[in-house]
Scaffold this motif. Sequence first.
Motif, PDB file in Angstrom:
ATOM      1  N   CYS A 187      -8.826   4.703 -20.090  1.00  0.00           N
ATOM      2  CA  CYS A 187      -8.791   4.652 -18.627  1.00  0.00           C
ATOM      3  C   CYS A 187      -9.852   5.583 -18.051  1.00  0.00           C
ATOM      4  O   CYS A 187      -9.866   6.777 -18.350  1.00  0.00           O
ATOM      5  CB  CYS A 187      -7.414   5.056 -18.146  1.00  0.00           C
ATOM      6  SG  CYS A 187      -7.250   5.084 -16.366  1.00  0.00           S
TER       7      CYS A 187
ATOM      8  N   CYS B 127      -7.713   8.442 -15.783  1.00  0.00           N
ATOM      9  CA  CYS B 127      -6.838   9.481 -16.332  1.00  0.00           C
ATOM     10  C   CYS B 127      -7.070   9.709 -17.826  1.00  0.00           C
ATOM     11  O   CYS B 127      -6.416  10.560 -18.420  1.00  0.00           O
ATOM     12  CB  CYS B 127      -5.377   9.123 -16.089  1.00  0.00           C
ATOM     13  SG  CYS B 127      -4.804   7.712 -17.025  1.00  0.00           S
TER      14      CYS B 127
ATOM     15  N   CYS C 209      -3.068   0.428 -16.458  1.00  0.00           N
ATOM     16  CA  CYS C 209      -3.109   1.622 -17.302  1.00  0.00           C
ATOM     17  C   CYS C 209      -1.697   2.173 -17.462  1.00  0.00           C
ATOM     18  O   CYS C 209      -0.951   2.273 -16.490  1.00  0.00           O
ATOM     19  CB  CYS C 209      -4.028   2.672 -16.669  1.00  0.00           C
ATOM     20  SG  CYS C 209      -3.941   4.268 -17.480  1.00  0.00           S
TER      21      CYS C 209
ATOM     22  N   GLY D 138      -0.931   5.159 -18.215  1.00  0.00           N
ATOM     23  CA  GLY D 138      -0.854   6.556 -17.803  1.00  0.00           C
ATOM     24  C   GLY D 138      -0.741   6.730 -16.300  1.00  0.00           C
ATOM     25  O   GLY D 138       0.202   7.330 -15.807  1.00  0.00           O
ATOM     26  N   CYS D 139      -1.708   6.169 -15.557  1.00  0.00           N
ATOM     27  CA  CYS D 139      -1.747   6.417 -14.114  1.00  0.00           C
ATOM     28  C   CYS D 139      -1.427   5.165 -13.311  1.00  0.00           C
ATOM     29  O   CYS D 139      -1.439   5.207 -12.083  1.00  0.00           O
ATOM     30  CB  CYS D 139      -3.122   6.956 -13.711  1.00  0.00           C
ATOM     31  SG  CYS D 139      -4.448   5.786 -14.015  1.00  0.00           S
TER      32      CYS D 139
END
Length: 130
Positions: free
Chosen positions: A13, A16, A36, A38-39
């Motif tokens: 990503c 992040c 993504c 993560g974010c």
Amino acid sequence: MSVFRETSLILECPKCETINYLDPFTFWNFKGKIKCAGCEAVWAYELVNGTRTGPPAPAQGPHDKMPGYAQSKDWKSITDPAKVNKGPQAREDFQGKPIPITKSKRGKPVSGAPLKPEDLVGSRPKAFAK
Ligand SMILES: [Zn+2]
């Protein structure tokens, strides 16, 4: 800059730096938006025969697919089912144990189901004892 950014089935990503692993079974030929893990940013991405055609481009939701697995910058795995895809199953209707069958695809009797005493003639299943 990491080497992961240049590989194809691994989407790092840009925002992040979470590493999103795109499983080859479902992403080999892919064009669409990936969220993504993560974010939760959405990226437009295209893969042809497992090779990406360009870096991820920012896009608006809704996403088409989530990665198969993801890892954060400090190597913690992300396996939350709300953030990553479930693994592809060999049989979509698999329930955790075999589905009992008594006939094959060609219509021939097979012994693929548990037997009860009333299904037996002596010790042979009725389907086979003629
Ligand atoms: Zn991210």
